[in-house]
Design an enzyme around this catalytic site. Structure first.
Site, PDB file in Angstrom:
ATOM      1  N   GLU A  17       1.726   6.123  -7.291  1.00  0.00           N
ATOM      2  CA  GLU A  17       0.689   7.045  -7.767  1.00  0.00           C
ATOM      3  C   GLU A  17       1.148   8.491  -7.623  1.00  0.00           C
ATOM      4  OE1 GLU A  17      -3.192   6.308  -6.146  1.00  0.00           O
ATOM      5  OE2 GLU A  17      -2.878   4.137  -6.121  1.00  0.00           O
TER       6      GLU A  17
ATOM      7  N   TYR B 158       0.827  -1.216   0.000  1.00  0.00           N
ATOM      8  CA  TYR B 158       0.000   0.000   0.000  1.00  0.00           C
ATOM      9  C   TYR B 158       0.861   1.266   0.000  1.00  0.00           C
ATOM     10  CZ  TYR B 158      -4.915  -1.321   0.038  1.00  0.00           C
ATOM     11  OH  TYR B 158      -6.159  -1.751  -0.339  1.00  0.00           O
TER      12      TYR B 158
END
Length: 328
Positions: A259, A252
């Site tokens: 991103e 994560y």
């Protein structure tokens, strides 16, 4: 006088897809570009500001394989981008026919015919040195699949991330015991990056960061969805449960970092192209660039990542921590 008559060559960078070639000519303030493809040879000539100042720059490139004679070019403030269609969709080992240097027919060859052999040899050597100044740098290495991730699996990612909206519905209905807010943040965030940041900007689609974004997303779901599927039929596989509530610890944060890198790389592109920017009506008449919203979203990305990580940490303590206490 001879040095003034000698044409100058700009720096050229290139990249490719299976069906297209991309050339980036490092010239700013380009004026009167003359760009054609004749007999599979690209002819370029333009006035612009390059490494040698404001001058006329030109070059010719003979492509490795056949291309379409039509081309598309776009002039920006800092460079000129050329898109060429391949006749056959495949991957090229290099851009030009000759491996050592691009195949080039000197435009001054007729003038050399009246000179002595020694002078012709000297001219040929000078011309070869000039040609070698054309720096053609491929951004795509031999292992092109690393940089061609988007073009290879984009359709599948579009399909899967669109189906991911069902997760929000499942949280609302109660099919899975997952809070609505973390699911909403994850689905909307991923689809924003996929459809807006990557899907709408061709310059982003050949970036290496696309591989890491897709990789982190996919590895997580390989274990998360089977866990939910078994939970719906009241089956628990202890190893899968442990992986489901542990693998997010490295993936994560890495996915969020990937991103963020994609947003950072996309901000100057959206700022330069003005895509999705808009101007407020009179009397304000203020242009609001989409890159400004990307900067705000970049901050919100880390806030959403923190919310999801806190939620996953609580879930891990709930499913794994209690078992550890029972063992004591």
């Amino acid at each position: 006088m001879q040095s003034q008559s000698q044409s100058l060559t700009p720096h050229v960078h290139w990249a490719q897809r299976h069906s297209e070639l991309y050339l980036r000519v490092e010239l700013s303030d380009v004026q009167s570009p003359e760009i054609t493809i004749t007999d599979n040879v690209l002819h370029f000539k333009a006035q612009g500001h390059g490494a040698k100042g404001d001058n006329v720059y030109e070059f010719q490139l003979a492509f490795l394989e056949s291309v379409m004679p039509q081309l598309v070019y776009k002039v920006t403030q800092r460079q000129l981008n050329i898109t060429v269609q391949k006749k056959e969709s495949n991957w090229w080992e290099r851009l030009t026919k000759q491996e050592r240097r691009p195949l080039f027919l000197a435009p001054d060859f007729d003038r050399w015919q009246d000179e002595s052999d020694a002078e012709m040899e000297l001219k040929a050597k000078e011309e070869e040195e000039r040609i070698n100044k054309i720096r053609i740098e491929s951004r795509v290495p031999k292992d092109h699949s690393f940089y061609d991730t988007f073009h290879t699996i984009a359709d599948m990612m579009y399909f899967c991330q669109t189906l991911a909206f069902i997760e929000i519905l499942n949280s609302l209905v109660g099919i899975v015991r997952s809070p609505l807010i973390p699911s909403l943040l994850q689905v909307l965030g991923r689809n924003f990056v996929l459809f807006i940041v990557l899907g709408n900007v061709e310059e982003m689609q050949s970036k290496a960061v696309v591989f890491f974004v897709f990789y982190c997303w996919s590895i997580i779901e390989l274990f998360r969805y089977p866990f939910y599927m078994l939970s719906c039929i009241d089956i628990e596989w202890k190893l899968l449960t442990w992986i489901r509530y542990t693998i997010w610890i490295p993936l994560y944060p890495l996915g969020g970092l990937a991103e963020a890198v994609s947003l950072i790389q996309a901000i100057p592109i959206f700022s330069e192209t003005g895509k999705f920017s808009f101007t407020l009506p009179y009397p304000m008449s203020v242009t609001i660039k989409f890159s400004f919203f990307l900067q705000i979203y970049l901050i919100l990305l880390f806030l959403g990542l923190f919310i999801n990580l806190r939620h996953l940490y609580k879930q891990r303590r709930q499913h794994l921590g209690s078992k550890k206490r029972k063992m004591k």
